[in-house]
Write a protein that holds these residues in place. Structure first.
Motif, short mmCIF file in Angstrom:
data_model
loop_
_atom_site.label_atom_id
_atom_site.label_comp_id
_atom_site.label_asym_id
_atom_site.label_seq_id
_atom_site.Cartn_x
_atom_site.Cartn_y
_atom_site.Cartn_z
N ILE A 63 0.82 -1.21 0.00
CA ILE A 63 0.00 0.00 0.00
C ILE A 63 0.86 1.27 0.00
CG2 ILE A 63 -1.69 1.34 1.33
CD1 ILE A 63 -2.71 -1.48 2.34
N LEU A 64 1.77 1.36 0.95
CA LEU A 64 2.55 2.59 1.09
C LEU A 64 3.68 2.72 0.07
CD1 LEU A 64 2.78 2.80 4.99
CD2 LEU A 64 1.17 3.96 3.47
N LYS A 65 4.31 1.59 -0.26
CA LYS A 65 5.44 1.64 -1.19
C LYS A 65 5.03 1.27 -2.61
CE LYS A 65 8.85 1.55 2.17
NZ LYS A 65 10.13 2.06 2.31
N GLY A 66 3.79 0.80 -2.78
CA GLY A 66 3.30 0.48 -4.12
C GLY A 66 3.91 -0.75 -4.75
N MET A 67 4.44 -1.66 -3.93
CA MET A 67 5.04 -2.87 -4.50
C MET A 67 3.95 -3.74 -5.13
SD MET A 67 8.07 -4.14 -1.97
CE MET A 67 8.50 -5.41 -3.17
N PRO A 68 4.17 -4.20 -6.34
CA PRO A 68 3.18 -5.04 -7.01
C PRO A 68 3.10 -6.43 -6.36
CG PRO A 68 5.16 -4.92 -8.34
CD PRO A 68 5.37 -3.99 -7.17
N HIS A 69 1.94 -7.04 -6.47
CA HIS A 69 1.75 -8.38 -5.91
C HIS A 69 0.56 -9.04 -6.59
CE1 HIS A 69 -1.76 -7.11 -3.48
NE2 HIS A 69 -1.10 -5.96 -3.40
N HIS A 70 0.41 -10.32 -6.34
CA HIS A 70 -0.70 -11.11 -6.89
C HIS A 70 -1.64 -11.54 -5.77
CE1 HIS A 70 0.62 -11.30 -11.03
NE2 HIS A 70 1.84 -11.43 -10.58
N GLY A 71 -1.85 -10.66 -4.84
CA GLY A 71 -2.74 -10.93 -3.72
C GLY A 71 -1.95 -11.28 -2.47
N ILE A 72 -2.44 -10.78 -1.34
CA ILE A 72 -1.83 -11.05 -0.05
C ILE A 72 -2.94 -11.50 0.89
CG2 ILE A 72 -0.63 -10.06 1.95
CD1 ILE A 72 0.58 -7.97 0.00
N ILE A 73 -2.68 -12.60 1.59
CA ILE A 73 -3.58 -13.07 2.64
C ILE A 73 -2.83 -12.92 3.95
CG2 ILE A 73 -4.82 -15.02 3.62
CD1 ILE A 73 -5.00 -16.18 0.75
N ARG A 74 -3.40 -12.17 4.88
CA ARG A 74 -2.82 -12.03 6.21
C ARG A 74 -3.74 -12.72 7.21
NH1 ARG A 74 -3.23 -7.66 10.31
NH2 ARG A 74 -1.68 -8.23 11.88
#
Length: 116
Positions: A63-74
């Motif tokens: 969110i803050l650094k804008g790193m791309p991802h394919h979904g995150i589950i916490r």
């Protein structure tokens, strides 16, 4: 089924259960060394895997650094023995959201979805 990267903080016993359920799973806890959160998220992205973690730092990187991802589950509040079933449930039932880079936070009582 889903392609998943389990962060090292996720119970390693979830790996064989998820594999048996048909998911493509890797666990960073089996890597020779911990490369750090940014490298783990980058690896998940480059290998088109959903990142599963207990750590909120990955959401901040996304969110803050804008790193791309394919979904995150916490996951929060799950006992170790509950993790595999929770991951499977979310990966199967929220696959469209995850494919659109959602960040999903789940505890035993609820699931919150943040769509970018």
């Amino acid at each position: 089924m889903a392609s998943i990267l389990l962060d090292s903080c996720v119970w390693g016993g979830a790996l064989p259960v998820l594999l048996e359920l048909g998911h493509d799973v890797d666990w960073s806890g089996s890597w020779e060394q911990d490369p750090g959160d940014a490298a783990i998220l980058g690896h998940a992205h480059s290998s088109h895997k959903i990142l599963v973690t207990l750590d909120k730092d990955f959401g901040e990187l996304a969110i803050l650094k804008g790193m791309p991802h394919h979904g995150i589950i916490r996951l929060t509040g799950f006992r170790a023995a509950q993790m595999a079933e929770a991951i499977h449930h979310i990966a199967v039932n929220y696959q469209d959201d995850l494919a659109n880079a959602a960040i999903i936070t789940a505890d035993p009582e609820r699931i919150r979805i943040r769509i970018p």
